[in-house]
Design a protein around this motif. Structure first.
Motif, PDB file in Angstrom:
ATOM      1  N   LYS A  31      -2.414   7.748   7.208  1.00 59.82           N
ATOM      2  CA  LYS A  31      -3.768   7.672   7.981  1.00 59.82           C
ATOM      3  C   LYS A  31      -4.729   6.470   7.141  1.00 59.82           C
ATOM      4  N   THR A  32      -4.636   6.372   6.016  1.00 60.34           N
ATOM      5  CA  THR A  32      -5.310   5.406   5.260  1.00 60.34           C
ATOM      6  C   THR A  32      -5.050   3.912   5.684  1.00 60.34           C
ATOM      7  N   TYR A  64       0.750  -1.121  -0.020  1.00 53.12           N
ATOM      8  CA  TYR A  64       0.036   0.014   0.021  1.00 53.12           C
ATOM      9  C   TYR A  64       0.887   1.288  -0.092  1.00 53.12           C
ATOM     10  N   ASN A  73      -0.817  12.590   6.752  1.00 56.82           N
ATOM     11  CA  ASN A  73      -1.269  12.830   5.247  1.00 56.82           C
ATOM     12  C   ASN A  73      -0.061  12.445   4.355  1.00 56.82           C
ATOM     13  N   LYS A  81       2.235   9.799   2.238  1.00 53.26           N
ATOM     14  CA  LYS A  81       1.904   8.674   1.521  1.00 53.26           C
ATOM     15  C   LYS A  81       3.294   7.761   1.854  1.00 53.26           C
ATOM     16  N   SER A 114      -0.616   4.749  -0.596  1.00 54.67           N
ATOM     17  CA  SER A 114      -1.617   4.908   0.374  1.00 54.67           C
ATOM     18  C   SER A 114      -1.212   6.104   1.446  1.00 54.67           C
ATOM     19  N   LYS A 115      -1.764   6.925   1.927  1.00 55.28           N
ATOM     20  CA  LYS A 115      -1.322   7.817   3.001  1.00 55.28           C
ATOM     21  C   LYS A 115      -1.313   6.696   4.155  1.00 55.28           C
ATOM     22  N   SER A 165      -5.908   3.131   9.284  1.00 52.07           N
ATOM     23  CA  SER A 165      -7.207   2.755   9.505  1.00 52.07           C
ATOM     24  C   SER A 165      -7.806   1.290   9.045  1.00 52.07           C
TER      25      SER A 165
END
Length: 284
Positions: A93-94, A87, A123, A125, A90-91, A97
């Motif tokens: 935080k993503t 990933y 925030n 990546k 992805s950030k 989560s």
């Protein structure tokens, strides 16, 4: 209670064999796990986590076997492997989560505390993070779900000296109350000299020694002498180097004859690893 108890672990590959690996980590302590590349550290760690299937032996974590209690035990284990290669677009935080949903005891307050301490911007990546920042993020995840055993593979790799020292302080803080234990694999042996309570040394798939750090170091001596003195100790040396001044070698303390006019000193963890990797004469 033992946080980690490994007994007679064997794993056979075509060109490598873990041979009767046994060692124990008591609750509330830091164990440094050292050895050259290819010595068997990562295979041992993956066996502990049941990521590779051992051929024989037994691994108990806080008194329970991973094979029978894998789901519940992985709630109590935090692990960081020094890199994140999934990933990556992805950030932070993503990805967090997604990961946090797997842990029943996830603590957002603890997670954000470590984000702040490690100066991580959620925030960003994953692909934008340096190697050192990826390590810090892995640790933030590992420390945020109430883990009782932390398994860290090269956690200080890629960090500058100040950041490494901060992490070592964190490790020592974590074990102070006696509830958390850490298995810490690294090539940066000076980090272990600062923070480890115990050292386990693996070489070519075998455990050479596993004991309290000072006792481990005291098992060996670094000796120096003139080349003509080498025959007096050569058969007892683990390995040695010849140089323009004579020779330098590693010997078991029990094998050192105090009547010989040869200088001796305590070696560093790094020196112990280096000489064991030679196992034969080297010229420099």
């Amino acid at each position: 209670m033992l946080a980690l108890d490994i007994r007679s672990l064997n794993k056979q590959y075509e060109h490598f064999h873990l041979k009767n690996i046994s060692f124990q980590l008591e609750k509330g302590y830091i164990m440094g796990f050292i050895g050259a590349n290819g010595a068997g550290k990562t295979t041992t760690i993956k066996s502990i986590l049941n990521l590779v299937r051992m051929d024989s032996g037994e691994i108990r974590i806080m008194g329970r076997t991973m094979t029978e209690h894998e789901v519940e035990l992985k709630q109590e284990i935090g692990f960081a492997f020094g890199n994140i290669d999934f990933y990556t677009r992805s950030k932070i935080k993503t990805l967090t989560s997604v990961i946090k949903k797997f842990y029943l005891n996830w603590d957002d307050q603890t997670y954000y505390k470590y984000l702040t301490r490690f100066h991580l911007n959620e925030n960003k990546k994953i692909a934008e993070l340096s190697t050192g920042m990826k390590v810090k993020y892995s640790l933030a995840l590992a420390l945020s779900h109430g883990a009782k055993l932390l398994i860290l593979d090269e956690p200080t790799s890629g960090l500058d000296p100040v950041a490494r020292d901060d992490l070592l302080d964190i490790f020592q803080e974590l074990v102070q109350d006696g509830e958390i234990s850490i298995l810490f694999s690294t090539h940066i042996t000076s980090d272990l000299e600062k923070c480890a309570d115990y050292i386990t040394f693996i070489d070519n798939g075998r455990i050479i020694n596993s004991t309290e750090k000072e006792q481990f170091i005291d098992t060996y001596r670094l000796v120096q002498g003139k080349e003509e003195q080498l025959p007096l100790v050569k058969d007892r040396l683990i390995a040695f180097k010849l140089n323009s001044f004579g020779f330098t070698g590693l010997i078991h303390t029990r094998d050192l004859d105090p009547t010989l006019d040869i200088k001796s000193a305590l070696p560093s963890l790094e020196e112990i690893m280096i000489y064991f990797s030679k196992k034969e004469v080297a010229y420099v």
